[in-house]
Design a protein around this motif. Structure first.
Motif, PDB file in Angstrom:
ATOM      1  N   TYR A  50      -5.634   4.374 -20.614  1.00  0.00           N
ATOM      2  CA  TYR A  50      -6.510   3.708 -21.566  1.00  0.00           C
ATOM      3  C   TYR A  50      -7.879   3.555 -20.930  1.00  0.00           C
ATOM      4  O   TYR A  50      -8.009   3.024 -19.823  1.00  0.00           O
ATOM      5  N   PHE A  51      -8.870   4.006 -21.698  1.00  0.00           N
ATOM      6  CA  PHE A  51     -10.240   3.868 -21.224  1.00  0.00           C
ATOM      7  C   PHE A  51     -11.042   2.966 -22.143  1.00  0.00           C
ATOM      8  O   PHE A  51     -11.723   2.061 -21.714  1.00  0.00           O
ATOM      9  N   SER A  52     -10.961   3.247 -23.428  1.00  0.00           N
ATOM     10  CA  SER A  52     -11.676   2.463 -24.431  1.00  0.00           C
ATOM     11  C   SER A  52     -11.167   2.908 -25.792  1.00  0.00           C
ATOM     12  O   SER A  52     -10.388   3.856 -25.906  1.00  0.00           O
ATOM     13  N   GLY A  53     -11.594   2.197 -26.831  1.00  0.00           N
ATOM     14  CA  GLY A  53     -11.235   2.604 -28.178  1.00  0.00           C
ATOM     15  C   GLY A  53      -9.898   2.047 -28.614  1.00  0.00           C
ATOM     16  O   GLY A  53      -9.549   0.908 -28.292  1.00  0.00           O
ATOM     17  N   ASP A  54      -9.146   2.844 -29.318  1.00  0.00           N
ATOM     18  CA  ASP A  54      -7.857   2.429 -29.863  1.00  0.00           C
ATOM     19  C   ASP A  54      -6.964   1.883 -28.746  1.00  0.00           C
ATOM     20  O   ASP A  54      -6.670   2.601 -27.788  1.00  0.00           O
ATOM     21  N   PRO A  55      -6.537   0.630 -28.866  1.00  0.00           N
ATOM     22  CA  PRO A  55      -5.726   0.047 -27.791  1.00  0.00           C
ATOM     23  C   PRO A  55      -4.306   0.611 -27.714  1.00  0.00           C
ATOM     24  O   PRO A  55      -3.607   0.365 -26.739  1.00  0.00           O
ATOM     25  N   GLU A  96     -12.735  -1.451 -10.743  1.00  0.00           N
ATOM     26  CA  GLU A  96     -14.097  -1.277 -10.253  1.00  0.00           C
ATOM     27  C   GLU A  96     -14.719  -0.108 -10.996  1.00  0.00           C
ATOM     28  O   GLU A  96     -14.384   1.048 -10.729  1.00  0.00           O
ATOM     29  N   ALA A  97     -15.595  -0.421 -11.911  1.00  0.00           N
ATOM     30  CA  ALA A  97     -16.192   0.606 -12.743  1.00  0.00           C
ATOM     31  C   ALA A  97     -16.864   1.674 -11.882  1.00  0.00           C
ATOM     32  O   ALA A  97     -17.519   1.365 -10.892  1.00  0.00           O
ATOM     33  N   GLY A  98     -16.645   2.907 -12.258  1.00  0.00           N
ATOM     34  CA  GLY A  98     -17.289   3.998 -11.554  1.00  0.00           C
ATOM     35  C   GLY A  98     -16.618   4.403 -10.261  1.00  0.00           C
ATOM     36  O   GLY A  98     -17.167   5.178  -9.491  1.00  0.00           O
ATOM     37  N   THR A  99     -15.432   3.887  -9.998  1.00  0.00           N
ATOM     38  CA  THR A  99     -14.714   4.253  -8.769  1.00  0.00           C
ATOM     39  C   THR A  99     -13.306   4.707  -9.109  1.00  0.00           C
ATOM     40  O   THR A  99     -12.840   4.570 -10.234  1.00  0.00           O
ATOM     41  N   TYR A 100     -12.653   5.201  -8.104  1.00  0.00           N
ATOM     42  CA  TYR A 100     -11.261   5.591  -8.238  1.00  0.00           C
ATOM     43  C   TYR A 100     -10.327   4.558  -7.614  1.00  0.00           C
ATOM     44  O   TYR A 100      -9.185   4.849  -7.322  1.00  0.00           O
ATOM     45  N   LYS A 101     -10.796   3.358  -7.419  1.00  0.00           N
ATOM     46  CA  LYS A 101      -9.975   2.368  -6.730  1.00  0.00           C
ATOM     47  C   LYS A 101      -8.924   1.803  -7.668  1.00  0.00           C
ATOM     48  O   LYS A 101      -9.206   1.010  -8.551  1.00  0.00           O
ATOM     49  N   TYR A 102      -7.706   2.208  -7.438  1.00  0.00           N
ATOM     50  CA  TYR A 102      -6.583   1.729  -8.224  1.00  0.00           C
ATOM     51  C   TYR A 102      -5.930   0.525  -7.540  1.00  0.00           C
ATOM     52  O   TYR A 102      -5.826   0.471  -6.315  1.00  0.00           O
ATOM     53  N   ILE A 103      -5.412  -0.367  -8.364  1.00  0.00           N
ATOM     54  CA  ILE A 103      -4.443  -1.358  -7.895  1.00  0.00           C
ATOM     55  C   ILE A 103      -3.158  -1.046  -8.634  1.00  0.00           C
ATOM     56  O   ILE A 103      -3.134  -1.009  -9.873  1.00  0.00           O
ATOM     57  N   PHE A 104      -2.113  -0.798  -7.880  1.00  0.00           N
ATOM     58  CA  PHE A 104      -0.836  -0.418  -8.466  1.00  0.00           C
ATOM     59  C   PHE A 104       0.091  -1.612  -8.572  1.00  0.00           C
ATOM     60  O   PHE A 104       0.074  -2.528  -7.738  1.00  0.00           O
TER      61      PHE A 104
ATOM     62  N   GLU B  96      -9.268  13.355  -6.757  1.00  0.00           N
ATOM     63  CA  GLU B  96      -9.864  13.061  -8.058  1.00  0.00           C
ATOM     64  C   GLU B  96      -9.584  14.213  -9.013  1.00  0.00           C
ATOM     65  O   GLU B  96      -9.511  15.362  -8.618  1.00  0.00           O
ATOM     66  N   SER B  97      -9.465  13.856 -10.278  1.00  0.00           N
ATOM     67  CA  SER B  97      -9.276  14.893 -11.286  1.00  0.00           C
ATOM     68  C   SER B  97     -10.597  15.336 -11.877  1.00  0.00           C
ATOM     69  O   SER B  97     -10.674  16.377 -12.519  1.00  0.00           O
ATOM     70  N   GLY B  98     -11.629  14.519 -11.701  1.00  0.00           N
ATOM     71  CA  GLY B  98     -12.910  14.815 -12.318  1.00  0.00           C
ATOM     72  C   GLY B  98     -12.992  14.347 -13.751  1.00  0.00           C
ATOM     73  O   GLY B  98     -13.988  14.575 -14.424  1.00  0.00           O
ATOM     74  N   SER B  99     -11.945  13.662 -14.222  1.00  0.00           N
ATOM     75  CA  SER B  99     -11.915  13.246 -15.617  1.00  0.00           C
ATOM     76  C   SER B  99     -11.312  11.855 -15.742  1.00  0.00           C
ATOM     77  O   SER B  99     -10.157  11.657 -15.361  1.00  0.00           O
ATOM     78  N   ASP B 100     -12.091  10.915 -16.244  1.00  0.00           N
ATOM     79  CA  ASP B 100     -11.556   9.589 -16.554  1.00  0.00           C
ATOM     80  C   ASP B 100     -10.828   8.928 -15.386  1.00  0.00           C
ATOM     81  O   ASP B 100      -9.881   8.174 -15.595  1.00  0.00           O
ATOM     82  N   TYR B 101     -11.238   9.251 -14.204  1.00  0.00           N
ATOM     83  CA  TYR B 101     -10.695   8.598 -13.008  1.00  0.00           C
ATOM     84  C   TYR B 101      -9.200   8.787 -12.838  1.00  0.00           C
ATOM     85  O   TYR B 101      -8.526   7.999 -12.191  1.00  0.00           O
ATOM     86  N   GLU B 102      -8.674   9.837 -13.411  1.00  0.00           N
ATOM     87  CA  GLU B 102      -7.284  10.203 -13.168  1.00  0.00           C
ATOM     88  C   GLU B 102      -7.179  10.810 -11.777  1.00  0.00           C
ATOM     89  O   GLU B 102      -8.108  11.450 -11.297  1.00  0.00           O
ATOM     90  N   GLN B 103      -6.036  10.597 -11.120  1.00  0.00           N
ATOM     91  CA  GLN B 103      -5.810  11.169  -9.804  1.00  0.00           C
ATOM     92  C   GLN B 103      -4.581  12.061  -9.837  1.00  0.00           C
ATOM     93  O   GLN B 103      -3.633  11.821 -10.582  1.00  0.00           O
ATOM     94  N   TYR B 104      -4.601  13.071  -8.988  1.00  0.00           N
ATOM     95  CA  TYR B 104      -3.435  13.911  -8.757  1.00  0.00           C
ATOM     96  C   TYR B 104      -2.880  13.552  -7.382  1.00  0.00           C
ATOM     97  O   TYR B 104      -3.622  13.470  -6.408  1.00  0.00           O
ATOM     98  N   PHE B 105      -1.558  13.391  -7.331  1.00  0.00           N
ATOM     99  CA  PHE B 105      -0.936  12.922  -6.103  1.00  0.00           C
ATOM    100  C   PHE B 105      -0.129  14.017  -5.425  1.00  0.00           C
ATOM    101  O   PHE B 105       0.462  14.878  -6.076  1.00  0.00           O
ATOM    102  N   GLY B 106      -0.095  13.920  -4.109  1.00  0.00           N
ATOM    103  CA  GLY B 106       0.773  14.776  -3.334  1.00  0.00           C
ATOM    104  C   GLY B 106       2.193  14.232  -3.315  1.00  0.00           C
ATOM    105  O   GLY B 106       2.462  13.157  -3.849  1.00  0.00           O
ATOM    106  N   PRO B 107       3.111  14.951  -2.668  1.00  0.00           N
ATOM    107  CA  PRO B 107       4.523  14.557  -2.673  1.00  0.00           C
ATOM    108  C   PRO B 107       4.837  13.418  -1.720  1.00  0.00           C
ATOM    109  O   PRO B 107       5.919  12.830  -1.793  1.00  0.00           O
TER     110      PRO B 107
END
Lengths: 114, 114
Positions: A50-55, A96-104, B96-107
Motif C-alpha cells: 500500500y502506497f496511497s489511494g484505495d485502502p 521514513e519517506a524516501g528511504t528503503y528503511k523497513y520495520i518488520f 532495491e527494486s527501483g519501484s515503490d520501495y519494494e525490495q528483493y531478498f536473497g535466500p
C-alpha cells in the motif's frame, strides 16, 4: 520507537477456510505498508503493498489487505486458503519517506491442512 | 525482478572467529541492504550499502563488528567479526527494486556460532 506488531505467531487452518492476519504499526505519519511471504525453502517475496489511494489493495494469489489509518492496521486477508499458502508472512512498514528503511513484524507462520 | 544469491547458505563457526557472507545480484543496483533475523524475532536492518560510498549503519550496529564492502553494482559482502553465540542468526541481503520501495531478498545465510 516505531514498531510493527503481528499478533498471530502461528496459525493453522484447513483448506477453504478464511484467513485474516493482523498487523498494527506504531508510527503516526505517512507510511508505506507491505506484506511479504516466505514459502518453505524460498526467498522472501512481495505479496502486496500500500502506497496511497484505495485502502483495499489486492496482491498475488488472491490475497488482499486493508489499510485502516485510524486503527494503524494493515490486515492481510484471503477468503479461501489453499495448502500451497503454507508459509511465513511478514508485515513491514516503511516509515521514513524516501528511504528503503523497513520495520518488520515478527512474522506469522501459517499452516494449511489439506 | 532481481535474482539474488548468497554464499554460504549456512555455516557453523566457533566463537571469536569471523565469517564473510557474499551477496550477488544478477543486475546492477544502487542500493543493497543487509538484515539480521535472530531466532524468533523480526528482520532488523543492519546497514545500507551503496556502491562507491561507506555503508550506513543502523542504530545498534557498528562497522567494526559488521564491516561491509560494496565493490561494484552487483556484489556486496558482510563480515560478522569476532563472533559470539548471540550472533547466531539468519543474515539476508536485499536490493532495491527501483519501484515503490519494494525490495528483493536473497535466500539468507543461516549462521550458528558455538
Amino acid at each position: 520507537a516505531q514498531s510493527v506488531s503481528q499478533h498471530n505467531h502461528h496459525v493453522i487452518l484447513s483448506e477453504a477456510a478464511s484467513l485474516e492476519l493482523g498487523c498494527n504499526y506504531s508510527y503516526g505519519g505517512t507510511v508505506n505498508l507491505f506484506w511479504y511471504v516466505q514459502y518453505p525453502g524460498q526467498h522472501l517475496q512481495l505479496l502486496l503493498k500500500y502506497f496511497s489511494g484505495d485502502p483495499l489493495v489486492k496482491g498475488i494469489k488472491g490475497f488482499e489487505a486493508e489499510f485502516i489509518k485510524s486503527k494503524f492496521s494493515f490486515n492481510l486477508r484471503k477468503p479461501s486458503v489453499q495448502w500451497s499458502d503454507t508459509a511465513e508472512y511478514f508485515c513491514a512498514v516503511n516509515a521514513e519517506a524516501g528511504t528503503y528503511k523497513y520495520i518488520f513484524g515478527t512474522g506469522t507462520r501459517l499452516k494449511v491442512l489439506a | 525482478s532481481a535474482v539474488i544469491s548468497q554464499k554460504p547458505s549456512r555455516d557453523i563457526c566457533q566463537r571469536g572467529t569471523s565469517l564473510t557472507i557474499q551477496c550477488q545480484v544478477d543486475s546492477q543496483v544502487t542500493m543493497m541492504f543487509w538484515y539480521r533475523q535472530q531466532p524468533g524475532q523480526s528482520l532488523t536492518l543492519i546497514a545500507t550499502a551503496n556502491q562507491g560510498s561507506e555503508a550506513t549503519y543502523e542504530s545498534g550496529f557498528v562497522i567494526d563488528k559488521f564491516p561491509i564492502s560494496r565493490p561494484n553494482l552487483t556484489f556486496s559482502t558482510l563480515t560478522v567479526s569476532n563472533m559470539s553465540p548471540e550472533d547466531s542468526s539468519i543474515y539476508l541481503c536485499s536490493v532495491e527494486s527501483g519501484s515503490d520501495y519494494e525490495q528483493y531478498f536473497g535466500p539468507g545465510t543461516r549462521l550458528t556460532v558455538t
